[in-house]
Every structure is written in C-alpha cells, then in structure tokens.
Enzyme design. Structure first.
Site, PDB file in Angstrom:
ATOM      1  N   GLU A   1      26.543  -9.073   0.394  1.00 42.52           N
ATOM      2  CA  GLU A   1      25.820 -10.265   0.823  1.00 42.52           C
ATOM      3  C   GLU A   1      25.176 -10.974  -0.366  1.00 42.52           C
ATOM      4  O   GLU A   1      25.169 -12.188  -0.452  1.00 42.52           O
ATOM      5  CB  GLU A   1      24.759  -9.877   1.862  1.00 42.52           C
ATOM      6  CG  GLU A   1      24.126 -11.053   2.533  1.00 42.52           C
ATOM      7  CD  GLU A   1      23.166 -10.647   3.634  1.00 42.52           C
ATOM      8  OE1 GLU A   1      22.441 -11.534   4.110  1.00 42.52           O
ATOM      9  OE2 GLU A   1      23.131  -9.460   4.017  1.00 42.52           O
TER      10      GLU A   1
ATOM     11  N   ARG B   1      27.101   8.300   3.134  1.00 39.78           N
ATOM     12  CA  ARG B   1      26.999   9.001   4.415  1.00 39.78           C
ATOM     13  C   ARG B   1      28.341   9.418   5.001  1.00 39.78           C
ATOM     14  O   ARG B   1      28.389  10.244   5.910  1.00 39.78           O
ATOM     15  CB  ARG B   1      26.150   8.204   5.388  1.00 39.78           C
ATOM     16  CG  ARG B   1      24.683   8.258   4.937  1.00 39.78           C
ATOM     17  CD  ARG B   1      23.758   7.591   5.854  1.00 39.78           C
ATOM     18  NE  ARG B   1      23.704   6.174   5.524  1.00 39.78           N
ATOM     19  CZ  ARG B   1      22.926   5.307   6.125  1.00 39.78           C
ATOM     20  NH1 ARG B   1      22.135   5.696   7.090  1.00 39.78           N
ATOM     21  NH2 ARG B   1      22.933   4.054   5.770  1.00 39.78           N
TER      22      ARG B   1
END
Length: 192
Positions: free
Chosen positions: A116, A79
């Site tokens: 993560e 993005r």
C-alpha cells in the site's frame, strides 16, 4: 463449543464443528491498527491446541480431497511458518520457507512487489524447490494478494507446479484471490 468440550468428547468433530471452533477462536479488534479497520487476531487459535488442530485438519481434508500428490508446503513469512510445518508433517513431506529479503542464507532468488505504501521483496533459496515439484503455499491472511502473488511468481520461476494457495482468513472485499488466478485459493474463514 469450547476446546475443553472438543478434547474431552469421544465423538469425532465434523468439519463444520471444526470450522465453528476455529471461527469462535478468532478475536476482533475494531479500529486496529487504524480507524475503520477490524483486525482479526489469530493468537487464540495458536494458544488453543484444539483450535489449532482444527485448522490443520481442515487444510488437510481439503488437500487430501483435491490433490493425490503434494511434494512440498511453502510457508510465507512469517505466519505461514506457524501452520505450514504441521500440515507438511501430516503429509510426510518437506516445508519450504519464503522469507522477507535478506533473511535466508546461501543463494536465493527474490521477487519484489507493491505494498500500500511502498515495495517489499520476498525470497526463496535456489535449491529449495526442484522443477516440476508440486507445491502448496500457505499463509494466515489473504488481503490484497500482493505477498501471495509474489510467492506464486517466485515458485513459478523455480518451475514449481503450484497446486493451491491456502489461507486461514480471507478478507473478501479486498479481492486478493483475483490476483492469484489461475491458482486455486482455499480459505477456512471469510470476512468482508
């Protein structure tokens, strides 16, 4: 204020009005993609020319105030690719892709970083940035700072001078900006 009011008004919008328009264009989706998460959706910003232009105007105003010379804008996959080229065009400078590993042709340099749940890698073409070039990095979201930090490492290996890291949205509670020090972070919208 709607985008129709913005585009029809002969009065130029202030930076605060542009920020308000931008904030009003971001949608919230509670419990997406998992319970307890509030997803900040920027697709309405992309769909609304006035909101998108407001975002580019706000980034441009910050950069013009702070940096007299910028050589390149580097956008993060994917993005950052939406905002970076428009911003680079405003300055009459080039745009550089920082992509997920395996997406760029030719010789590349990569950096791995922790997510993560695992690891990821980003890369840049080795001829994309010359040593000493002044580069601004842009992405849509700063959360934990892992991807942006990896981009900084990658550009430092190419001996670029990183001026700033720009993001549309920063999730302040995740403290991603701390990972980017000493590079300044400029955020248009902050959320906890």
């Amino acid at each position: 204020m709607t985008s129709e009011e913005v585009t029809c008004s002969p009065v130029r919008m202030s930076l605060l009005d542009k920020q308000a328009l931008l904030r009003g264009s971001v949608r919230e989706f509670p419990d997406f993609p998992s319970p307890g998460i509030i997803f900040r959706d920027i697709t309405p910003v992309l769909r609304d020319p006035a909101a998108f232009s407001a975002a580019i105007d706000l980034f441009e105003a910050y950069l013009r105030e702070k940096f007299p010379k910028i050589d390149l804008i580097a956008g993060l996959d994917s993005r950052g690719f939406l905002f970076g080229p428009s911003l680079a065009q405003r300055f009459g400078i080039g745009f550089v892709l920082i992509r997920k590993k395996g997406k760029l042709p030719g010789p590349t340099e990569s950096v791995s970083y922790s997510l993560e749940y695992g690891k990821a890698e980003i890369e840049i073409q080795t001829d994309a940035v010359d040593p000493g070039q002044k580069v601004v990095i842009i992405d849509d979201l700063l959360a934990t700072g892992g991807t942006m930090s990896a981009a900084c490492q990658l550009l430092q290996r190419r001996q670029a001078d990183i001026l700033a890291c720009l993001v549309l949205i920063e999730l302040k509670s995740l403290k991603g900006a701390e990972k980017l020090k000493p590079h300044p972070v400029h955020t248009l919208l902050e959320y906890d």
